[in-house]
Motif scaffolding. Structure first.
Motif, PDB file in Angstrom:
ATOM      1  N   VAL A  70       0.879  -1.167   0.000  1.00  0.00           N
ATOM      2  CA  VAL A  70       0.000   0.000   0.000  1.00  0.00           C
ATOM      3  C   VAL A  70       0.917   1.217   0.000  1.00  0.00           C
ATOM      4  O   VAL A  70       1.792   1.354   0.868  1.00  0.00           O
ATOM      5  CB  VAL A  70      -0.952   0.027   1.214  1.00  0.00           C
ATOM      6  N   CYS A  71       0.730   2.087  -0.988  1.00  0.00           N
ATOM      7  CA  CYS A  71       1.624   3.235  -1.133  1.00  0.00           C
ATOM      8  C   CYS A  71       0.824   4.482  -1.486  1.00  0.00           C
ATOM      9  O   CYS A  71      -0.323   4.409  -1.898  1.00  0.00           O
ATOM     10  CB  CYS A  71       2.676   2.952  -2.194  1.00  0.00           C
ATOM     11  N   GLY A  72       1.477   5.613  -1.309  1.00  0.00           N
ATOM     12  CA  GLY A  72       0.870   6.900  -1.628  1.00  0.00           C
ATOM     13  C   GLY A  72       1.747   8.006  -1.069  1.00  0.00           C
ATOM     14  O   GLY A  72       2.788   7.752  -0.454  1.00  0.00           O
ATOM     15  N   GLY A  73       1.292   9.223  -1.250  1.00  0.00           N
ATOM     16  CA  GLY A  73       2.094  10.374  -0.880  1.00  0.00           C
ATOM     17  C   GLY A  73       2.227  10.606   0.615  1.00  0.00           C
ATOM     18  O   GLY A  73       1.347  10.258   1.395  1.00  0.00           O
ATOM     19  N   PRO A 126       7.676 -12.259  -1.815  1.00  0.00           N
ATOM     20  CA  PRO A 126       7.495 -11.013  -2.558  1.00  0.00           C
ATOM     21  C   PRO A 126       6.039 -10.572  -2.550  1.00  0.00           C
ATOM     22  O   PRO A 126       5.133 -11.359  -2.271  1.00  0.00           O
ATOM     23  CB  PRO A 126       7.960 -11.365  -3.971  1.00  0.00           C
ATOM     24  N   ALA A 127       5.847  -9.312  -2.850  1.00  0.00           N
ATOM     25  CA  ALA A 127       4.499  -8.761  -2.927  1.00  0.00           C
ATOM     26  C   ALA A 127       3.743  -9.375  -4.106  1.00  0.00           C
ATOM     27  O   ALA A 127       4.335  -9.803  -5.094  1.00  0.00           O
ATOM     28  CB  ALA A 127       4.561  -7.249  -3.087  1.00  0.00           C
ATOM     29  N   ASP A 128       2.411  -9.407  -3.961  1.00  0.00           N
ATOM     30  CA  ASP A 128       1.553  -9.938  -5.020  1.00  0.00           C
ATOM     31  C   ASP A 128       0.784  -8.856  -5.762  1.00  0.00           C
ATOM     32  O   ASP A 128       0.312  -9.088  -6.875  1.00  0.00           O
ATOM     33  CB  ASP A 128       0.521 -10.910  -4.420  1.00  0.00           C
ATOM     34  N   ALA A 129       0.606  -7.685  -5.131  1.00  0.00           N
ATOM     35  CA  ALA A 129      -0.235  -6.649  -5.727  1.00  0.00           C
ATOM     36  C   ALA A 129       0.062  -5.311  -5.056  1.00  0.00           C
ATOM     37  O   ALA A 129       0.679  -5.259  -3.993  1.00  0.00           O
ATOM     38  CB  ALA A 129      -1.710  -7.004  -5.558  1.00  0.00           C
ATOM     39  N   VAL A 130      -0.410  -4.232  -5.680  1.00  0.00           N
ATOM     40  CA  VAL A 130      -0.206  -2.878  -5.158  1.00  0.00           C
ATOM     41  C   VAL A 130      -1.530  -2.132  -5.134  1.00  0.00           C
ATOM     42  O   VAL A 130      -2.284  -2.148  -6.111  1.00  0.00           O
ATOM     43  CB  VAL A 130       0.817  -2.096  -6.015  1.00  0.00           C
ATOM     44  N   LEU A 131      -1.779  -1.474  -4.001  1.00  0.00           N
ATOM     45  CA  LEU A 131      -2.886  -0.529  -3.860  1.00  0.00           C
ATOM     46  C   LEU A 131      -2.246   0.839  -3.687  1.00  0.00           C
ATOM     47  O   LEU A 131      -1.522   1.066  -2.715  1.00  0.00           O
ATOM     48  CB  LEU A 131      -3.747  -0.869  -2.641  1.00  0.00           C
TER      49      LEU A 131
END
Length: 156
Positions: free
Chosen positions: A5-8, A114-119
């Protein structure tokens, strides 16, 4: 699925971001969440129910909110901080290196899955880099900052 989960840093994980986490994690908890999951799957068909971990970059803003939201949902959180030594050694390249580490599951202590997906929420260059790396790696990306995704989710 393990989700980044990423963002500013100056943004917040919005209501839709929190709802998306809940819908992916436990769609059976409420009919509305099940409906939201189906809508998310219409946007990105590779999204599967269940979140086994949330990976976040330990920055202020969206990362911090993701940590709180995941813990509230009972989802384990893995933090990928950038240390002062990272900044000193890699300069502006520290962020993209950390993003790569999240994708590949490289932690300071030991490798993990490893990661499977990105939000992704709204953000700047770091968020754009995370989304670009994930897409290049072939991972599903739900970019809530994308106007087309926001329009598809507007009824919710």
């Amino acid at each position: 699925m393990r989700w980044i989960v990423c963002g500013g840093r100056r943004e917040r994980l919005g209501v839709m971001g929190r709802a998306a986490l809940a819908a992916i994690h436990r769609p059976e908890a409420h009919a509305w969440l099940g409906g939201l999951l189906r809508r998310l799957q219409a946007i990105e068909p590779r999204v599967r129910p269940g979140i086994s971990a949330v990976y976040e970059g330990e920055a202020e803003g969206v990362d911090q909110d993701a940590r709180v939201a995941a813990k509230a949902l009972g989802i384990p959180v893995v933090r990928f901080p950038i240390t002062p030594d990272d900044w000193a050694q890699h300069g502006r390249g520290a962020g993209p290196r950390r993003n790569r580490d999240m994708l590949l599951g490289y932690t300071r202590s030991a490798p993990i899955e490893p990661a499977d997906a990105v939000l992704a929420e709204r953000g700047g260059d770091g968020t754009a880099n995370m989304v670009a790396q994930a897409r290049k790696a072939g991972l599903p990306v739900l970019d809530l900052g994308d106007p087309a995704v926001a329009a598809a989710l507007a009824p919710f």
